[in-house]
Write a protein that holds these residues in place. Structure first.
Motif, short mmCIF file in Angstrom:
data_model
loop_
_atom_site.label_atom_id
_atom_site.label_comp_id
_atom_site.label_asym_id
_atom_site.label_seq_id
_atom_site.Cartn_x
_atom_site.Cartn_y
_atom_site.Cartn_z
N LYS A 128 27.40 54.14 21.42
CA LYS A 128 25.99 54.20 21.05
C LYS A 128 25.70 55.39 20.13
O LYS A 128 24.95 55.26 19.16
CB LYS A 128 25.14 54.28 22.32
CG LYS A 128 23.71 53.89 22.11
CD LYS A 128 22.96 53.77 23.40
CE LYS A 128 21.49 53.46 23.10
NZ LYS A 128 20.71 53.27 24.30
N ILE A 131 27.07 54.64 16.65
CA ILE A 131 26.22 53.68 15.93
C ILE A 131 24.96 54.38 15.42
O ILE A 131 24.55 54.20 14.26
CB ILE A 131 25.87 52.48 16.84
CG1 ILE A 131 27.11 51.61 17.02
CG2 ILE A 131 24.72 51.65 16.27
CD1 ILE A 131 26.95 50.48 18.00
N GLN A 135 23.81 54.78 11.52
CA GLN A 135 22.49 54.33 11.06
C GLN A 135 21.74 55.47 10.36
O GLN A 135 21.14 55.28 9.30
CB GLN A 135 21.65 53.87 12.26
CG GLN A 135 21.99 52.47 12.72
CD GLN A 135 21.20 52.09 13.96
OE1 GLN A 135 20.92 52.92 14.82
NE2 GLN A 135 20.86 50.82 14.07
N ALA A 159 30.33 45.94 16.21
CA ALA A 159 29.06 46.67 16.07
C ALA A 159 29.22 47.86 15.12
O ALA A 159 28.37 48.10 14.26
CB ALA A 159 28.57 47.13 17.43
N THR A 163 27.52 47.91 11.32
CA THR A 163 26.53 48.98 11.11
C THR A 163 26.97 49.85 9.93
O THR A 163 26.14 50.26 9.09
CB THR A 163 26.39 49.86 12.38
OG1 THR A 163 26.23 49.01 13.49
CG2 THR A 163 25.21 50.79 12.30
N ILE A 166 26.17 48.09 6.66
CA ILE A 166 24.75 48.21 6.29
C ILE A 166 24.49 49.62 5.72
O ILE A 166 23.83 49.78 4.69
CB ILE A 166 23.84 47.90 7.49
CG1 ILE A 166 24.00 46.43 7.90
CG2 ILE A 166 22.38 48.20 7.17
CD1 ILE A 166 23.37 46.06 9.22
N GLN B 41 24.89 49.06 25.18
CA GLN B 41 25.16 49.98 24.07
C GLN B 41 24.73 49.41 22.73
O GLN B 41 24.35 50.14 21.83
CB GLN B 41 26.64 50.32 24.02
CG GLN B 41 27.00 51.42 25.02
CD GLN B 41 28.43 51.88 24.85
OE1 GLN B 41 29.27 51.13 24.41
NE2 GLN B 41 28.69 53.11 25.21
N THR B 42 24.82 48.09 22.59
CA THR B 42 24.47 47.50 21.30
C THR B 42 23.17 46.70 21.37
O THR B 42 22.69 46.22 20.35
CB THR B 42 25.61 46.57 20.80
OG1 THR B 42 25.93 45.67 21.85
CG2 THR B 42 26.82 47.36 20.41
N GLN B 45 20.18 48.10 19.25
CA GLN B 45 20.37 47.90 17.82
C GLN B 45 20.08 46.45 17.45
O GLN B 45 19.43 46.15 16.46
CB GLN B 45 21.80 48.26 17.46
CG GLN B 45 22.04 48.32 15.98
CD GLN B 45 23.51 48.25 15.66
OE1 GLN B 45 24.31 47.86 16.50
NE2 GLN B 45 23.84 48.60 14.45
N GLU B 49 16.93 44.97 14.92
CA GLU B 49 17.14 44.25 13.68
C GLU B 49 16.79 42.77 13.77
O GLU B 49 17.08 41.99 12.88
CB GLU B 49 18.60 44.41 13.25
CG GLU B 49 18.86 45.80 12.73
CD GLU B 49 20.33 46.08 12.55
OE1 GLU B 49 21.13 45.19 12.82
OE2 GLU B 49 20.66 47.19 12.15
#
Lengths: 358, 470
Positions: A128, A131, A135, A159, A163, A166, B41-42, B45, B49
């Motif tokens: 987490k 990520i 971001q 993930a 990410t 992007i 955890q994801t 996110q 989105e």
């Protein structure tokens, strides 16, 4: 009872039961205490977070509304444990604005040393945190982090890699599209809506040419996949691409995806020929397109599709007939009356009723 | 064999069984905790989105309804407001004897429509299809009573137009973003054929216009115990099997399926008592027979809230039916058991369900009787008998405690500390009477399956939660 419990001459099964019950008791109490501790930490954390977030929201709002740069805004102190909350709030504020407001927030982020903090977090063991760091670096358009982000694009973890993709588009869109578009067909694990996000950020002008090249050079499976994102390509490029693919390909997946993208008067004779295609979903798409761009001479073809074995083909053909602009209500009724096949008559009746209800 | 040897062997058997079943559950707990952590955890996110939803897959919601006139309008109104870019509602009136159909026609301006209905999966005769004049995505399939929810669901599946089918109980209260959450596995893994979501107890919650307004715990004992039971069943019972692709149940109250796969396996079995479990088992079996890669997944998000039986009569009916359905579903798909190609389903989850879930009540009731008999006959000292009972109870409390901890770690749905303490209290006292009672009901269910009992629509007395507002 207690006296009995402290005897020493138990048999094996009783001893096992006593030890089991002791283990169960200790584990239960541990879990109970741990859960209560969690509850306490959550309550205290939520209270602190509410105060922290309220404070910083004000700071970020001031930065976005400021007509000059954000250098005069006083920045409160924040601790190491509050980094994630700060980054989340900053990202939320940053995602909501564009233009000068975004530039102010980026400037504020630099004053807060967010690039250094997040670069540090990239190596975290917590997914987490990583990520969140990616971001943030993307939203900061932090050029120095480009090599690290670029490396993460190829990471096995879906993930992380998407990410990073992007973020890379946010940092250096021109280079990113050259790298990422050919990767789309290989990374089948990338969620489609996320791929759509980075294509959207890059913009149709930037992605049109690399997308065209990628689709032309991909195998049939890759073509079908890439065509799902082709609606974001510039119209003139898309039309030419779709027309070429419909003319050249005989693969069901490619034809299905390409026919879905037909917008104007494409190669109508070729599309008409596809109503005899062996794969039912290609026939469905061909019928749909003919309903939009078909000419009077295609009516017989569409009528023949009303006898198709597949319900969806009959349905789309009936809808296509009902939407043909040159057929008036009388002709439609005549067409229905001459159907001897009950399947054809039923599906026409449904399509007519739908038009009537619409 | 002497009485002493019999007692000693019996003690070992029951001790081993209790330790075995609870070790299994604790392992599930560990897998579930890991899975939930990874999911969360994801999740943030993904949620952030979700505005870019142009590529979301359209979903058909099938709502089988039999004599639901008291709540059908509120349910449909709530479902029409779900947050999802493309979905349709197909309500199936399964030959209701009350005015369910009339209420739908009146409230939503339904008009009979000449739909070219095609029966791809078997069901009783369809009398007509109606379309709403107010909502273009609402249709009602009116059919002859087929005697089961499975039959009604099949009629709805036949009328669906979208690639994903979500079968929902008419009395289910869905989270507004439930569809977005359950579609996530289909987007992430194209081999996904079915997804289940967590179902929670709605008794005690405040529901307004079909949506959950405030989460709370029920005030009466039976629904309260079921809150703890559902935490156990969903947070580690389902989440523990999902990461190893060995999930055997997707709740009938809320499940999403890939439509073509659903049609390919023949839809729901109208003869099955536990039609939800039987369908999932059949999907496993047919996918494995065809050697096709597939995933049957579970999302731990609480997506659906449902009324729990509040009377002993209703609860007994439910538990007897569940056990009957479990036996029947396992028997109908017995070729999966220890199948060389079956993987974790054949070698782990089905044997576990057979030994611990199906045979569980037999061993549990026999265990209680054995200990009591031994104590009364003087073959076992009373302290020893109480020790074994304490172990059984202690393991039960431990499992509930770990489920509550998982809830606290993840979704934290009951924010008041008083509620948390109440759940712990229930986790302890459910072991004194309630657990034994459910074991007896489950035993009855097992006997009913062995005798070949019949299936029919089960209706429970409903709380006022979903009643249509006048």
């Amino acid at each position: 009872m207690l006296e009995w419990l402290f005897r020493s001459d138990f048999d094996g099964v009783t001893t096992a039961a006593i030890w089991s019950i002791a283990a169960v008791f200790v584990t239960t109490i541990t879990l109970f205490v741990y859960t209560l501790g969690l509850r306490w930490v959550t309550i205290v954390g939520a209270r602190r977070r509410t105060q922290f977030v309220a404070h910083w929201r004000g700071v970020f709002a001031a930065a976005t509304l400021s007509e000059e740069d954000a250098s005069s805004i006083a920045l409160p102190h924040f601790g190491r444990k509050q980094r994630s909350d700060l980054l989340e709030e900053w990202n939320r504020a940053r995602a909501a604005v564009d233009g000068a407001a975004a530039e102010n927030l980026i400037f504020l982020g630099e004053r807060l040393a967010l690039p250094a903090i997040t670069t540090d977090m990239l190596g975290s063991r917590r997914l987490k945190s990583r990520i969140l760091a990616i971001q943030t670096l993307g939203n900061l358009r932090d050029l120095p982090s480009q090599p690290a982000i670029r490396e993460l694009v190829t990471h096995d973890n879906t993930a992380l890699s998407i990410t990073a993709a992007i973020a890379l588009v946010q940092i250096c869109p021109d280079q990113a599209v050259q790298l990422l578009i050919p990767m789309i067909e290989k990374r089948s694990d990338w969620p489609r809506n996320r791929v759509s996000i980075f294509l959207h950020i890059a913009g149709s002008e930037r992605i049109s040419e690399p997308m065209y090249r990628a689709i032309r050079s991909a195998d049939n499976q890759g073509k079908s996949l890439l065509l799902k994102f082709a609606c974001q390509v510039e119209t003139n490029v898309l039309d030419a691409l779709v027309e070429d693919l419909i003319r050249e390909s005989n693969d069901a997946g490619v034809l299905n995806a390409a026919l879905k993208l037909v917008s104007g008067h494409s190669d109508v004779p070729r599309i008409a020929a596809l109503i005899r295609h062996k794969t039912w979903f290609v026939r469905v798409q061909a019928a749909r397109v003919l309903g939009r761009v078909g000419q009077p001479e295609h009516l017989a073809l569409l009528e023949s599709m009303l006898h198709d074995d597949e319900w969806w083909v009959r349905y789309r053909a009936a809808q296509a007939i009902a939407s043909l602009p040159f057929l008036g209500p009388n002709k439609l009724r005549q067409l229905q009356n001459r159907q001897s096949d009950p399947f054809a008559a039923d599906i026409l009746q449904q399509a007519y009723a739908e038009v009537g209800l619409a | 064999m002497t009485a002493e040897q019999i007692v000693n062997s019996g003690q070992w058997v029951f001790l081993a069984y209790f330790v075995g079943i609870n070790t299994g559950y604790l392992l599930q707990n560990i897998v579930a905790a890991h899975g939930i952590r990874k999911y969360l955890q994801t999740a943030d996110q993904f949620e952030a989105e979700s505005v870019f939803s142009a590529l979301d897959i359209p979903i058909s919601l099938v709502i089988p309804a039999y004599n639901e006139s008291a709540s059908i309008v509120t349910s449909v109104k709530a479902m029409l407001q779900l947050e999802y870019p493309a979905f349709e509602l197909v309500v199936v009136n399964d030959g209701s004897t009350d005015n369910t159909l009339e209420k739908l026609i009146e409230e939503f301006g339904m008009r009979r429509f000449p739909e070219a209905y095609r029966a791809r999966v078997p069901c009783a005769a369809v009398r007509g299809v109606y379309r709403s004049m107010h909502f273009s995505n609402l249709r009602v399939v009116d059919k002859e009573n087929g005697g089961s929810k499975a039959d009604a669901s099949n009629a709805g599946i036949n009328a669906c137009r979208y690639p994903l089918v979500c079968v929902v109980d008419a009395d289910s209260i869905l989270q507004p973003d439930s569809l977005r959450r359950v579609v996530r596995p289909f987007l992430e893994d194209p081999t996904t054929v079915a997804v289940g979501g967590t179902v929670r107890i709605a008794n005690g919650c405040t529901v307004r216009r079909g949506f959950l307004e405030k989460i709370g715990l029920p005030t009466s004992f039976l629904p309260l115990v079921q809150v703890v039971e559902y935490l156990r069943a969903f947070l580690f019972g389902r989440m523990g099997w999902s990461p190893i692709n060995a999930l055997l149940i997707i709740s009938g109250a809320f499940g999403v399926f890939h439509k073509e796969t659903l049609v390919e396996v023949g839809g729901y079995n109208p003869q099955a008592v536990g039609e939800d479990m039987e369908l999932v088992l059949r999907m496993h079996r047919l996918m494995k027979e065809k050697r096709r890669p597939y995933r049957i997944t579970f999302v731990p998000d609480p997506v659906c809230w449902t009324d729990a039986p509040a009377s002993l009569y209703d609860l007994k009916g439910q538990r007897v039916r569940w056990q009957h359905g479990l036996g029947q579903a396992l028997f109908l798909n017995r070729s999966l058991m220890f199948n060389p190609r079956g993987g974790t389903v054949s070698w782990v989850s089905i044997p576990f369900y057979l030994v611990f879930e199906l045979m569980g009540p037999v061993i549990e009731v026999a265990g209680y009787l054995f200990i009591l008999t031994c104590a009364i006959m003087g073959w076992l000292a009373w302290p020893e008998s109480l020790l074994f009972l304490a172990l059984a109870i202690g393991l039960g409390v431990l499992l509930s405690t770990s489920a509550i901890m998982l809830e606290e770690l993840s979704f934290h749905m009951y924010p008041r500390t008083r509620d948390l303490m109440l759940l712990y209290f229930i986790a302890i006292i459910e072991n004194f009477g309630f657990r034994q009672l459910t074991a007896i009901w489950r035993l009855q269910g097992l006997f009913r399956w062995l005798r070949g009992g019949k299936h029919e629509w089960q209706t429970i007395s409903r709380s006022a939660n979903l009643a249509d507002e006048s």
